[in-house]
Design a protein around this motif. Structure first.
Motif, PDB file in Angstrom:
ATOM      1  N   LYS A  26       0.863  -0.919  -0.071  1.00 57.12           N
ATOM      2  CA  LYS A  26       0.318   0.212   0.298  1.00 57.12           C
ATOM      3  C   LYS A  26       1.199   1.342  -0.304  1.00 57.12           C
ATOM      4  O   LYS A  26       2.227   0.989   1.173  1.00 57.12           O
ATOM      5  CB  LYS A  26      -0.937  -0.064   1.637  1.00 57.12           C
ATOM      6  CG  LYS A  26      -2.260  -1.173   1.089  1.00 57.12           C
ATOM      7  CD  LYS A  26      -2.687  -1.531   2.811  1.00 57.12           C
ATOM      8  CE  LYS A  26      -3.765  -2.206   2.526  1.00 57.12           C
ATOM      9  NZ  LYS A  26      -4.684  -2.388   3.688  1.00 57.12           N
ATOM     10  N   SER A  27       1.028   2.000  -1.503  1.00 55.44           N
ATOM     11  CA  SER A  27       1.943   2.888  -0.852  1.00 55.44           C
ATOM     12  C   SER A  27       1.488   3.875  -0.834  1.00 55.44           C
ATOM     13  O   SER A  27      -0.236   4.381  -0.583  1.00 55.44           O
ATOM     14  CB  SER A  27       2.350   3.253  -2.339  1.00 55.44           C
ATOM     15  OG  SER A  27       2.887   4.308  -2.879  1.00 55.44           O
ATOM     16  N   THR A  28       2.225   4.485   0.320  1.00 55.14           N
ATOM     17  CA  THR A  28       1.639   5.793   0.529  1.00 55.14           C
ATOM     18  C   THR A  28       1.890   7.319  -0.112  1.00 55.14           C
ATOM     19  O   THR A  28       1.029   8.768   0.260  1.00 55.14           O
ATOM     20  CB  THR A  28       2.576   6.242   2.088  1.00 55.14           C
ATOM     21  OG1 THR A  28       3.638   6.600   1.368  1.00 55.14           O
ATOM     22  CG2 THR A  28       1.973   5.229   3.308  1.00 55.14           C
ATOM     23  N   TYR A  29       2.068   6.683  -1.647  1.00 57.97           N
ATOM     24  CA  TYR A  29       1.747   8.167  -2.413  1.00 57.97           C
ATOM     25  C   TYR A  29       0.916   8.465  -2.426  1.00 57.97           C
ATOM     26  O   TYR A  29      -0.551   8.116  -3.176  1.00 57.97           O
ATOM     27  CB  TYR A  29       2.895   7.926  -4.083  1.00 57.97           C
ATOM     28  CG  TYR A  29       2.653   9.026  -4.614  1.00 57.97           C
ATOM     29  CD1 TYR A  29       3.402  10.372  -4.709  1.00 57.97           C
ATOM     30  CD2 TYR A  29       2.335   8.071  -6.245  1.00 57.97           C
ATOM     31  CE1 TYR A  29       3.649  10.657  -5.125  1.00 57.97           C
ATOM     32  CE2 TYR A  29       2.362   9.525  -7.026  1.00 57.97           C
ATOM     33  CZ  TYR A  29       2.913  10.049  -6.676  1.00 57.97           C
ATOM     34  OH  TYR A  29       2.533  11.270  -8.348  1.00 57.97           O
ATOM     35  N   ARG A  30       0.753  10.127  -3.045  1.00 55.55           N
ATOM     36  CA  ARG A  30      -1.172  10.451  -3.152  1.00 55.55           C
ATOM     37  C   ARG A  30      -1.098  10.767  -4.640  1.00 55.55           C
ATOM     38  O   ARG A  30      -0.295  12.034  -4.083  1.00 55.55           O
ATOM     39  CB  ARG A  30      -1.741  11.017  -2.323  1.00 55.55           C
ATOM     40  CG  ARG A  30      -1.643  10.645  -0.557  1.00 55.55           C
ATOM     41  CD  ARG A  30      -3.309   8.979  -1.239  1.00 55.55           C
ATOM     42  NE  ARG A  30      -3.480   8.323  -0.466  1.00 55.55           N
ATOM     43  CZ  ARG A  30      -3.310   7.395   0.222  1.00 55.55           C
ATOM     44  NH1 ARG A  30      -2.085   6.636  -0.534  1.00 55.55           N
ATOM     45  NH2 ARG A  30      -3.628   6.951   0.878  1.00 55.55           N
ATOM     46  N   VAL A  83       3.013  -2.601 -14.377  1.00 55.42           N
ATOM     47  CA  VAL A  83       4.209  -1.341 -14.174  1.00 55.42           C
ATOM     48  C   VAL A  83       3.237  -0.639 -14.281  1.00 55.42           C
ATOM     49  O   VAL A  83       2.449  -0.190 -14.522  1.00 55.42           O
ATOM     50  CB  VAL A  83       4.812  -1.619 -15.898  1.00 55.42           C
ATOM     51  CG1 VAL A  83       5.931  -0.457 -16.077  1.00 55.42           C
ATOM     52  CG2 VAL A  83       5.722  -2.509 -15.881  1.00 55.42           C
ATOM     53  N   SER A  84       2.956   0.311 -13.061  1.00 57.36           N
ATOM     54  CA  SER A  84       2.991   1.507 -12.107  1.00 57.36           C
ATOM     55  C   SER A  84       3.759   2.706 -12.596  1.00 57.36           C
ATOM     56  O   SER A  84       5.083   3.436 -12.104  1.00 57.36           O
ATOM     57  CB  SER A  84       2.456   1.040 -11.721  1.00 57.36           C
ATOM     58  OG  SER A  84       1.970   2.778 -11.012  1.00 57.36           O
ATOM     59  N   SER A  85       3.546   4.391 -12.671  1.00 56.65           N
ATOM     60  CA  SER A  85       3.826   5.170 -12.384  1.00 56.65           C
ATOM     61  C   SER A  85       4.217   5.626 -10.719  1.00 56.65           C
ATOM     62  O   SER A  85       4.563   6.528 -10.018  1.00 56.65           O
ATOM     63  CB  SER A  85       3.354   6.670 -12.687  1.00 56.65           C
ATOM     64  OG  SER A  85       3.442   6.198 -14.451  1.00 56.65           O
ATOM     65  N   THR A  86       2.970   4.843  -9.465  1.00 55.20           N
ATOM     66  CA  THR A  86       2.869   5.121  -8.568  1.00 55.20           C
ATOM     67  C   THR A  86       3.802   4.186  -7.650  1.00 55.20           C
ATOM     68  O   THR A  86       3.741   2.831  -7.834  1.00 55.20           O
ATOM     69  CB  THR A  86       1.847   4.719  -8.003  1.00 55.20           C
ATOM     70  OG1 THR A  86       0.188   5.145  -8.563  1.00 55.20           O
ATOM     71  CG2 THR A  86       1.955   4.577  -6.545  1.00 55.20           C
ATOM     72  N   SER A 103       7.627   6.765   1.688  1.00 52.28           N
ATOM     73  CA  SER A 103       7.172   7.336   1.941  1.00 52.28           C
ATOM     74  C   SER A 103       6.844   8.625   1.496  1.00 52.28           C
ATOM     75  O   SER A 103       7.177   9.680   1.472  1.00 52.28           O
ATOM     76  CB  SER A 103       8.157   7.837   3.575  1.00 52.28           C
ATOM     77  OG  SER A 103       7.888   8.979   4.519  1.00 52.28           O
ATOM     78  N   GLY A 104       5.299   8.842   0.998  1.00 55.88           N
ATOM     79  CA  GLY A 104       4.811  10.061   0.123  1.00 55.88           C
ATOM     80  C   GLY A 104       5.099   9.891  -1.213  1.00 55.88           C
ATOM     81  O   GLY A 104       5.306   8.744  -1.848  1.00 55.88           O
ATOM     82  N   ASN A 105       6.415  10.852  -1.312  1.00 54.03           N
ATOM     83  CA  ASN A 105       6.588  10.990  -2.460  1.00 54.03           C
ATOM     84  C   ASN A 105       8.181  10.961  -2.347  1.00 54.03           C
ATOM     85  O   ASN A 105       9.583  10.920  -3.254  1.00 54.03           O
ATOM     86  CB  ASN A 105       7.135  12.210  -3.243  1.00 54.03           C
ATOM     87  CG  ASN A 105       7.018  13.543  -2.531  1.00 54.03           C
ATOM     88  OD1 ASN A 105       7.985  13.662  -1.140  1.00 54.03           O
ATOM     89  ND2 ASN A 105       7.334  14.513  -3.398  1.00 54.03           N
ATOM     90  N   ARG A 106       8.662  10.400  -1.328  1.00 54.32           N
ATOM     91  CA  ARG A 106      10.675   9.894  -0.673  1.00 54.32           C
ATOM     92  C   ARG A 106      10.777   8.652  -1.126  1.00 54.32           C
ATOM     93  O   ARG A 106       9.981   7.756  -0.900  1.00 54.32           O
ATOM     94  CB  ARG A 106      10.341  10.057   0.193  1.00 54.32           C
ATOM     95  CG  ARG A 106      10.553  12.196   0.637  1.00 54.32           C
ATOM     96  CD  ARG A 106      11.446  12.900   0.405  1.00 54.32           C
ATOM     97  NE  ARG A 106      12.474  12.668   0.701  1.00 54.32           N
ATOM     98  CZ  ARG A 106      14.111  12.591  -0.242  1.00 54.32           C
ATOM     99  NH1 ARG A 106      13.595  13.365  -1.395  1.00 54.32           N
ATOM    100  NH2 ARG A 106      15.250  12.351  -0.107  1.00 54.32           N
ATOM    101  N   THR A 162      13.426  11.564  -4.643  1.00 57.51           N
ATOM    102  CA  THR A 162      11.866  12.099  -4.746  1.00 57.51           C
ATOM    103  C   THR A 162      11.474  11.590  -5.691  1.00 57.51           C
ATOM    104  O   THR A 162      11.916  11.544  -7.068  1.00 57.51           O
ATOM    105  CB  THR A 162      12.014  13.452  -4.669  1.00 57.51           C
ATOM    106  OG1 THR A 162      12.025  14.553  -3.272  1.00 57.51           O
ATOM    107  CG2 THR A 162      10.310  14.461  -4.681  1.00 57.51           C
ATOM    108  N   HIS A 163      10.132  10.941  -5.954  1.00 55.53           N
ATOM    109  CA  HIS A 163       9.404  10.569  -7.346  1.00 55.53           C
ATOM    110  C   HIS A 163       9.155  12.015  -8.038  1.00 55.53           C
ATOM    111  O   HIS A 163       8.710  12.935  -7.443  1.00 55.53           O
ATOM    112  CB  HIS A 163       8.196  10.360  -6.468  1.00 55.53           C
ATOM    113  CG  HIS A 163       7.262   9.720  -8.308  1.00 55.53           C
ATOM    114  ND1 HIS A 163       7.975   8.525  -9.084  1.00 55.53           N
ATOM    115  CD2 HIS A 163       6.405   9.661  -7.968  1.00 55.53           C
ATOM    116  CE1 HIS A 163       7.194   8.291  -9.922  1.00 55.53           C
ATOM    117  NE2 HIS A 163       5.727   9.536  -9.305  1.00 55.53           N
TER     118      HIS A 163
END
Length: 356
Positions: free
Chosen positions: A215-219, A289-292, A321-324, A345-346
């Motif tokens: 579960k990614s924390t990226y939003r 394959v995803s960009s998330t 963690s977030g976009n990190r 950073t993503h």
């Protein structure tokens, strides 16, 4: 008037020839003793005829010699085994002067003794000798048989000892081999148990990771495109697999595949090429394959993104963690064949190949 022609003193008067009479007497004599006496008698007349007139002493001595045959009777010769050889009379000097040489008397041959054998005793002796010979032969045969039996027993004992030693050696070798095989099986069993425990732990951690870190924390920013939103939250799928790490050793691609294997237990496969083409290749091989950003994934960065080279860069994502995004990468800050951990950073130009 009757003429008497007998040799010796009974000769006709006026016809005396000493040499002729001496030869006649010598031929007529058969025994050595008689022949010697005849020679001595004739020698007296021969000497008297040839010698000069003698003195009274010589005449007396001659007369004594002439009368000697009448006074001394002749001894008869002894015949037979007890006969002894009569020594030849001494030859007169007068006989020697006329060239007469008396022959030596022959020795009578001794008869061989007659041996009378006892047939019974001789037979008994022969039987005893034959019996002794047979007994000696039997003893020799028995001794030879005993020697052969002893040699056979010794050889049999040596063969038995050799067979026993060989059997013992084979038994020890078999025991050592069995012990080594047992140790090998035990080691293999321990290794299998350890591998099983490791895989179980990996599966447990993998399950935990799937329920937590997946579960990614990226939003991402809100979007009105529902299809795009569904694509970013799609479930990871499994693609093709490989039996080996097919990337170049020491490069970032080899390090990313090695970390995938350590986490999932197999190598992904179905594509090749430089790092910047991996997102497209993995998608064609059946992987999501995803960009998330998400943990347990390979991040693919295009050239220039966070210092990537002209062929791109990949790494194994361990935390988001977030976009990190925290990743482990090879051939980056630490150089070829070495890992280092880095948090970036993503941003655009970064995609993620999800592990199922």
């Amino acid at each position: 008037m009757n003429s008497d022609h007998r040799p010796g003193r009974h000769r006709a008067p006026g016809s005396y020839s000493p040499l002729g009479e001496l030869k006649t007497i010598a031929r007529a004599s058969a025994q050595p003793a008689i022949k010697g006496a005849a020679v001595v008698a004739a020698a007296g007349g021969l000497v008297a005829t040839l010698s000069a007139p003698a003195s009274a002493e010589t005449t007396a001595r001659g007369a004594a010699v002439a009368d000697a045959p009448d006074r001394a009777p002749r001894a008869a010769p002894t015949l037979g085994p007890d006969a002894t050889t009569t020594p030849a009379p001494a030859v007169s000097t007068a006989l020697s002067s006329i060239g007469y040489v008396a022959s030596a008397p022959k020795k009578a041959a001794k008869p061989k003794p007659i041996v009378i054998k006892d047939v019974v005793v001789e037979k008994a002796r022969k039987e005893a000798a034959e019996k002794a010979r047979r007994e000696a032969a039997a003893k020799r045969a028995a001794a030879e048989k005993a020697r052969q039996e002893a040699a056979a027993k010794k050889a049999a004992a040596e063969r038995a000892a050799a067979q026993k030693a060989a059997a013992e050696k084979a038994r020890r070798a078999a025991a050592a081999k069995a012990a080594a095989e047992k140790a090998r099986r035990q080691a293999a069993a321990r290794k299998a148990a350890a591998e099983k425990a490791r895989k179980a732990a990996t599966r447990g951690s993998r399950t935990t990771s799937r329920t937590t870190t997946t579960k990614s924390t990226y939003r991402a920013k809100p979007t009105l495109n529902k299809a795009t939103a569904k694509k970013t939250t799609a479930r990871a799928t499994a693609g093709k697999r490989s039996s080996r790490n097919w990337a170049t050793r020491g490069q970032c691609t080899w390090g990313a595949l090695n970390k995938w294997y350590q986490s999932e237990g197999y190598y992904p496969g179905g594509w090749t090429g430089n790092a910047m083409s991996w997102a497209w290749g993995a998608a064609n091989a059946g992987y999501t394959v995803s960009s998330t950003p998400r943990a347990r994934s390979i991040v693919v960065m295009q050239p220039g993104v966070h210092g990537s080279s002209s062929v791109g860069h990949v790494g194994w994502v361990t935390r988001v963690s977030g976009n990190r995004v925290t990743m482990i990468e090879m051939n980056a800050l630490a150089g070829p064949y070495n890992y280092n951990t880095r948090t970036v950073t993503h941003q655009g130009g970064m995609k993620y190949i999800y592990a199922p």
